[in-house]
Motif scaffolding. Structure first.
Motif, PDB file in Angstrom:
ATOM      1  N   ALA A  17      26.406  37.492  40.367  1.00  0.00           N
ATOM      2  CA  ALA A  17      27.151  36.600  41.252  1.00  0.00           C
ATOM      3  C   ALA A  17      28.522  37.207  41.510  1.00  0.00           C
ATOM      4  N   PRO A  18      28.810  37.648  42.727  1.00  0.00           N
ATOM      5  CA  PRO A  18      30.109  38.283  43.008  1.00  0.00           C
ATOM      6  C   PRO A  18      31.263  37.301  42.854  1.00  0.00           C
ATOM      7  N   ILE A  19      32.364  37.821  42.313  1.00  0.00           N
ATOM      8  CA  ILE A  19      33.564  37.003  42.198  1.00  0.00           C
ATOM      9  C   ILE A  19      34.700  37.556  43.044  1.00  0.00           C
ATOM     10  N   ALA A  29      34.271  47.492  47.126  1.00  0.00           N
ATOM     11  CA  ALA A  29      33.831  47.183  45.763  1.00  0.00           C
ATOM     12  C   ALA A  29      33.454  45.715  45.690  1.00  0.00           C
ATOM     13  N   VAL A  30      32.299  45.441  45.105  1.00  0.00           N
ATOM     14  CA  VAL A  30      31.834  44.077  44.881  1.00  0.00           C
ATOM     15  C   VAL A  30      31.822  43.845  43.380  1.00  0.00           C
ATOM     16  N   ALA A  31      32.694  42.970  42.900  1.00  0.00           N
ATOM     17  CA  ALA A  31      32.840  42.716  41.469  1.00  0.00           C
ATOM     18  C   ALA A  31      31.980  41.533  41.061  1.00  0.00           C
ATOM     19  N   VAL A 320      33.562  41.997  55.244  1.00  0.00           N
ATOM     20  CA  VAL A 320      32.556  42.114  54.188  1.00  0.00           C
ATOM     21  C   VAL A 320      32.590  40.836  53.363  1.00  0.00           C
ATOM     22  N   LEU A 321      31.415  40.236  53.159  1.00  0.00           N
ATOM     23  CA  LEU A 321      31.345  38.995  52.403  1.00  0.00           C
ATOM     24  C   LEU A 321      30.180  39.041  51.424  1.00  0.00           C
ATOM     25  N   ALA A 322      30.287  38.252  50.367  1.00  0.00           N
ATOM     26  CA  ALA A 322      29.271  38.214  49.314  1.00  0.00           C
ATOM     27  C   ALA A 322      28.980  36.764  48.954  1.00  0.00           C
ATOM     28  N   ASP A 323      27.702  36.465  48.675  1.00  0.00           N
ATOM     29  CA  ASP A 323      27.348  35.098  48.314  1.00  0.00           C
ATOM     30  C   ASP A 323      26.908  35.009  46.863  1.00  0.00           C
TER      31      ASP A 323
END
Length: 339
Positions: A17-19, A29-31, A320-323
């Motif tokens: 789960a990206p934060i 970078a996706v943390a 850039v987005l992350a869910d």
């Protein structure tokens, strides 16, 4: 695997789960919450490398030249070097919640009650005194010559290699986040007591914006330093800091989310704001249009199946987005908003 569709430049997935999403030049970078950061090419989404910090992640930031990535989490901090993939992990066992680069050579880490300043080899150059509580955020002032830290009761500002603060901006409460105007004119904090506190750096004069339904943990100035966006309610509020500042004015209100999970100004001074919410909505706003007190509607809006947990602009042309499920997407800026 990376795919391309008519709606996205690329789509990929990470196993967490990206934060946070961090960007610099040609890298993203996706943390992930569990401790791994995935480093990707910004234009294609292709993998460049991974870094793992045992104990989880809370923050990530690239150096301005994209040569290094700094990470922070509940158990310490880490540095990744692009040239050879070297990773330095400092398992301090101390809560670290923020990282901020002063330049390509120096980074500050919020480490427990202190701010630490490191070089790119992880060597500690200097540290602040111990604050009354955990340092929650950091910001660099005066082109990287002064470090501001937020903790209970004040924002404290330190000159390079000095342990004791050179200036303190006091407000009795728990400060959760700092926003520093690019002009250097204003320091703002989002606070646990559902307020924004504002200081004019020139003379320390201050004011407080009260009345939010919830704590304020996200706030950011645009490139001009004239507009401040913040959460704290279903509405995002955008305050006008031009002229004499926001005192006595009303903010613009932007409502598209049940709970705001991310917001970021498009770089380049276009005054476009991207926001995301726990219900899966991503919105683009012409956030400075209308008059003070106006209720604005999204210029672009899209519904996703899962909560969006983080977003960042990779230059003015790519968002850039992350869910929550680990899906990462890059969206081109709509042509109507590209100018």
């Amino acid at each position: 695997m990376t795919t391309t569709t008519a709606e996205t430049t690329w789509t990929t997935a990470v196993d967490d789960a990206p934060i946070a999403v961090a960007t610099a030049r040609d890298l993203v970078a996706v943390a992930g919450a569990d401790g791994t950061a995935w480093i990707l090419e910004a234009t294609t989404g292709q993998p460049v490398g991974t870094v793992t910090l045992p104990g989880g992640l809370l923050a990530a930031a690239f150096s301005p030249d994209a040569a290094h990535l700094a990470l922070a989490g509940p158990a310490g901090h880490a540095l990744w070097r692009r040239a050879d993939g070297r990773v330095l992990v400092e398992a301090t066992g101390v809560w670290s919640s923020a990282v901020r680069w002063a330049s390509a050579e120096r980074v500050a880490v919020a480490s427990g009650r202190r701010g630490l300043v490191l070089d790119t080899d992880g060597k500690q150059l200097w540290a602040t005194e111990s604050a009354p509580s955990t340092v929650t955020d950091l910001a660099w002032m005066r082109d990287g010559r002064r470090l501001a830290t937020s903790a209970y009761g004040a924002v404290r500002c330190y000159e390079r290699h000095q342990t004791n603060p050179a200036a303190e901006y006091r407000y009795l409460g728990s400060h959760l986040a700092i926003a520093l105007a690019p002009t250097g004119k204003w320091i703002c904090t989002g606070n646990q007591d559902a307020s924004i506190h504002i200081w004019r750096t020139r003379d320390g004069s201050d004011l407080t914006m009260h009345g939010y339904p919830d704590k304020i943990s996200r706030l950011a100035f645009d490139d001009t330093g004239f507009w401040l966006a913040c959460d704290g309610a279903p509405d995002i509020t955008v305050w006008d800091f031009s002229g004499k500042g926001p005192e006595g004015t009303r903010p613009r209100s932007l409502r598209a989310h049940e709970t705001v999970t991310a917001l970021a100004w498009r770089p380049g001074g276009a005054r476009i704001l991207a926001s995301a919410g726990a219900e899966g909505t991503v919105a683009l706003w012409k956030a400075t249009s209308g008059r003070g007190g106006a209720r604005l509607h999204p210029a672009q809006e899209r519904e996703l199946p899962d909560p969006v947990t983080a977003l960042a602009w990779a230059g003015p042309g790519l968002l850039v987005l992350a869910d929550y499920e680990g899906r990462v997407q890059a969206w081109p800026t709509p042509r109507a908003m590209a100018r």
